[in-house]
Write an enzyme that holds these catalytic residues in place. Structure first.
Site, PDB file in Angstrom:
ATOM      1  CG  HIS A 239      -3.799   6.930   0.355  1.00 27.09           C
ATOM      2  ND1 HIS A 239      -3.330   6.551  -0.882  1.00 27.09           N
ATOM      3  CD2 HIS A 239      -2.761   6.778   1.217  1.00 27.09           C
ATOM      4  CE1 HIS A 239      -2.056   6.199  -0.781  1.00 27.09           C
ATOM      5  NE2 HIS A 239      -1.696   6.314   0.483  1.00 27.09           N
TER       6      HIS A 239
ATOM      7  CG  LEU B 223      -1.552   1.363   1.592  1.00 26.44           C
ATOM      8  CD1 LEU B 223      -2.590   1.755   0.532  1.00 26.44           C
ATOM      9  CD2 LEU B 223      -2.173   1.324   2.991  1.00 26.44           C
ATOM     10  CB  SER B 224       0.676   4.256   0.588  1.00 28.16           C
ATOM     11  OG  SER B 224       0.953   5.630   0.563  1.00 28.16           O
ATOM     12  CB  ALA B 225       5.517   4.325   1.165  1.00 26.89           C
TER      13      ALA B 225
END
Length: 364
Positions: A272, A136-138
Site C-alpha cells: 500500500h 493516495l489511499s484515503a
C-alpha cells in the site's frame, strides 16, 4: 490525538514546508480543510494545475516531499495545490471518503476542495481546461469523490491505492469496501452519474494505480474503480490494450476520439503506497512509509499521461519480470526495523478488524 500504532508519521512538523504558501480567497470551506500551494518561479498565465491529496497520517508537505510533485512542478511550470485534512475532522488525518456529508457535491470536504481549485485558478489565471487531481489511499478515494462530484473541474484524475466512489456510508461499509467493494459495473457507474447533478459534459480521464500485494486496500478495489469509470465512459471492458514492464502491467481503454479515457497500472509485489523511483531518470520523490521505491515513478508517469511532461521511453519486459526489491515496508515501527508479517502481528479476528479500521482512519 493518538497516532496509529506501528506507523511512523510521514510529513512531521519538523519537515520543511517553507516552499508551500497558504491558499487564500476561498469562497467556502464547509469541510474546514487547509490549503497549501506551490507556484514555481516559471509559472505563466494559462499554466495547468495539479491537485494532490495525501493519505492517512500524512501532511500536505510530507506527501509532496515523498511524491516529488513540487519538484516536477518547478521543472515543468505548473501549479500545485495540496489540500490538507485537519485532525479535528479526522484524528488520523484521513480525508473522510466514507462520510456522506463530505462526499456530496454540496457541503463538506468535497466542496472545500472544489472551492480551493476555483480560488487558485482565478487568482493565478490558470488553465481551467488543464486541472488534474490525484491522491493516495484515503486521498485516492477522495480523488474519486472529486471526479464524481465535480467532473466539470477536472480534465483527469489518478487514483492510487484508493477505492471507487460511493461504496461506503459509514464505518462498517468502509471496512467492508476496503476488503471487497460491492456493486456491479452498472451500479458503480450510476453512483458517479448520480453524484454530479445531471452532468452532461465530457468525463475526466481516469488512471488507476494499485499494488498487487496491497493488504490495506484490497486490489479488488482497483478492478471496481476501473469498472466504474469504464461504465461512466461507456467503454467495453474487453476492448483494451495491454503492455508489461519491469514489474508492472498497464492496461488502457481509448474513447471515440482515440485518446486514453481509462487506464490502470498494477504493480507486482507492491503493498500500500505510492510507486516512486528516486534514483531513476526523473529523480522524483523520497522513499519512506507509503512511498515505495519500485523503480517506477507514478508522479512522472501520471504527469506524462496528462501531457504535463514530454513522453519518455519506458523499458518493457515480459510480464514475469520481477519488480526491483527496494520496497519500504508499509508499516514502519519506531525503531525503523521491518515490521513482522501481518499473520504474526495479529491475534484473532477482532485484532484484524481493529487494525483495518485504524489503517482506514476510522478509529483511534
Amino acid at each position: 490525538m493518538v497516532d496509529l500504532p506501528g506507523f511512523k508519521t510521514f510529513g512531521a512538523a519538523s519537515m520543511s514546508d517553507s516552499h508551500l504558501a497558504e491558499v487564500t480567497g476561498v469562497s467556502s470551506n464547509p469541510g474546514q480543510l487547509r490549503g497549501r500551494l506551490y507556484l514555481p518561479p516559471s509559472l505563466q498565465r494559462g499554466a495547468p494545475l495539479v491537485v494532490a491529496l495525501h493519505g492517512c497520517t500524512q501532511t500536505a508537505a510530507g506527501y509532496d516531499r515523498g511524491t516529488g510533485w513540487s519538484t516536477l512542478a518547478e521543472r515543468e511550470g505548473f501549479a500545485l495545490l495540496l489540500p490538507e485534512q485537519a485532525r479535528g475532522n479526522n484524528p488520523n488525518g484521513c480525508f473522510n471518503w466514507f462520510t456522506p456529508g463530505d462526499i456530496a457535491r454540496c457541503g463538506g470536504e468535497a466542496e472545500s476542495i472544489a472551492a480551493m481549485v476555483e480560488a487558485v485558478v482565478a487568482e493565478h489565471s490558470l488553465d481551467r481546461a488543464r486541472v488534474f487531481v490525484t491522491g493516495l489511499s484515503a486521498g485516492g478515494a477522495m480523488t474519486a469523490v472529486m471526479l464524481a462530484t465535480y467532473p466539470e473541474l477536472f480534465a483527469g484524475g489518478a487514483i492510487i491505492g484508493g477505492l471507487p466512489y460511493g461504496r461506503a456510508s459509514g464505518v462498517p461499509e468502509a471496512l467492508a469496501a476496503m476488503r471487497a467493494p460491492s456493486g456491479n459495473a452498472t451500479e458503480l457507474a450510476q453512483a458517479v452519474r448520480s453524484a454530479s447533478a445531471g452532468y452532461r459534459g465530457s468525463w475526466p480521464s481516469v488512471s488507476v494505480w494499485h499494488g498487487a500485494a496491497d493488504h490495506t486496500v484490497a486490489v479488488a478495489n482497483m478492478d471496481a474503480t476501473t469498472a466504474q469509470w469504464l461504465g461512466v465512459h461507456g467503454l467495453d471492458p474487453a476492448a483494451c490494450s495491454t503492455e508489461h514492464g519491469a514489474g508492472w502491467t498497464h492496461r488502457t481503454w481509448r474513447g471515440a476520439d482515440g485518446r486514453i479515457a481509462v487506464e490502470e497500472r498494477r504493480i507486482a509485489g507492491m503493498g500500500h503506497g505510492v510507486p516512486i523511483d528516486p534514483s531513476g531518470s526523473d529523480r522524483l520523490g523520497v522513499a519512506g512509509p507509503f512511498m515505495l521505491d519500485v523503480a517506477l515513478s507514478s508522479t512522472a508517469e501520471i504527469a506524462r499521461s496528462w501531457g504535463l511532461v514530454a513522453a519518455a521511453e519506458v523499458r518493457r519486459e515480459p510480464a514475469e519480470a520481477p519488480v526491483r526489491r527496494r520496497l519500504v515496508p508499509e508499516v514502519m515501527p519506531a525503531n525503523d526495523t521491518a515490521a513482522p508479517p501481518a499473520s504474526a502481528a495479529t491475534s484473532g479476528v477482532g485484532q484484524v478488524i481493529e487494525d483495518a479500521l485504524r489503517a482506514a482512519g476510522l478509529m483511534r
